[in-house]
Design an enzyme around this catalytic site. Structure first.
Site: not given
Ligand SMILES: [Mn+2]
Length: 279
Positions: A51, A53, A110, A234
């Protein structure tokens, strides 16, 4: 779209205009739409990124260190939550367009309209470009492959083992081209989490039909698919990674989460040379 602009995006030197972003998304979707759900990746010299983000600095560090030397596999969750969400996903798309045979971009949970609407990407796109541009980003999300596998039995995905999966062929035949993955196999591949323990599946606290998969489900999945090792993302771990199931599953997280995580990537040089590296 022009190579020199893409190279400047990948170097962190420029932010795309709306027209440029649209052109990039078009090139990126053209490149990905007809790919398999489970794509092939090389047997060696892989770096696997968890990730991000919206942490552009982390993505730029991946570029500085690994482009040209390793095949880069991104496990999803490019936007939402962090400070530079549009910029981070633009960079990942630009990398894939520049180096189509050396970059693999997978879908995370996402990369879905309903999730990105709620957790930041929509606002980030609206601020940078326009509200309408969000649908273009959703289009890019919808074409992303959902897993990658190599001939040594390395299986990469964002979440993990879905309940009811009996073969790779079954996964290949699902229609993935959707803004919000609803097919249970697809959904769980992006959402499920591993837990130690001799069980198959239990309800996941995340809700929405997501599951925890235990050792029995993992072993059944390994036999059915020829998987030797799984690398997934995740979940946030303070050390940026965790090893489960006797070393056969690694979970990796590559964002700092504002200093709460020591982020990692996984360098894979064959089944016996797999190591977490600080990012
Ligand atoms: Mn996720």
């Amino acid at each position: 779209m022009e190579r020199d602009i893409l190279e400047r995006v990948v170097a962190g030197e420029t932010r795309l205009t709306l027209d440029q972003a649209r052109a990039l998304i078009d090139d990126f979707t053209d490149l990905h739409r007809r790919k398999a759900n489970v794509v092939d990746i090389p047997d060696k010299r892989l770096v696997i990124v968890g990730d991000l983000h919206g942490e552009l600095d982390q993505a730029l560090e991946v570029v500085r260190r690994y482009v040209g030397k390793y095949h880069i596999v991104f496990l999803g969750d490019y936007g939402d939550r962090g400070p530079q969400q549009v910029e981070t996903f633009n960079l990942v798309m630009a990398l894939a367009v520049l180096y189509p045979r050396k970059v693999t971009v997978l879908r995370g949970n996402h990369e879905a309209e309903e999730v990105a609407m709620r957790y930041g990407m929509y606002e980030s796109v609206a601020r940078a470009y326009s509200r309408d541009a969000f649908l273009h980003y959703c289009e890019a999300f919808s074409v992303l492959p959902v897993a990658a596998m190599n001939r040594s039995g390395l299986f990469c995905c964002h979440g993990g083992v879905p309940e009811g999966l009996t073969s790779i062929d079954q996964l290949q035949s699902v229609d993935r081209l959707t803004y919000n993955p609803e097919d249970p196999l697809l959904f769980q591949l992006l959402w499920n989490d591993p837990r130690e323990g001799d069980f198959y599946f239990t309800a996941n606290l995340r809700g929405g039909g997501s599951r925890y998969f235990g050792r029995l489900a993992f072993e059944e999945f390994r036999k059915a698919t020829g998987t030797e090792m799984m690398i997934r993302a995740h979940e946030v771990y303070t050390n940026g990674y965790i090893v489960l199931f006797d070393g056969r599953l690694i979970s990796v997280f590559s964002a700092t989460y504002m200093g709460r995580v020591a982020p990692k990537v996984i360098v894979y040089d064959g089944p016996n040379e797999v190591r977490p590296v600080p990012l």
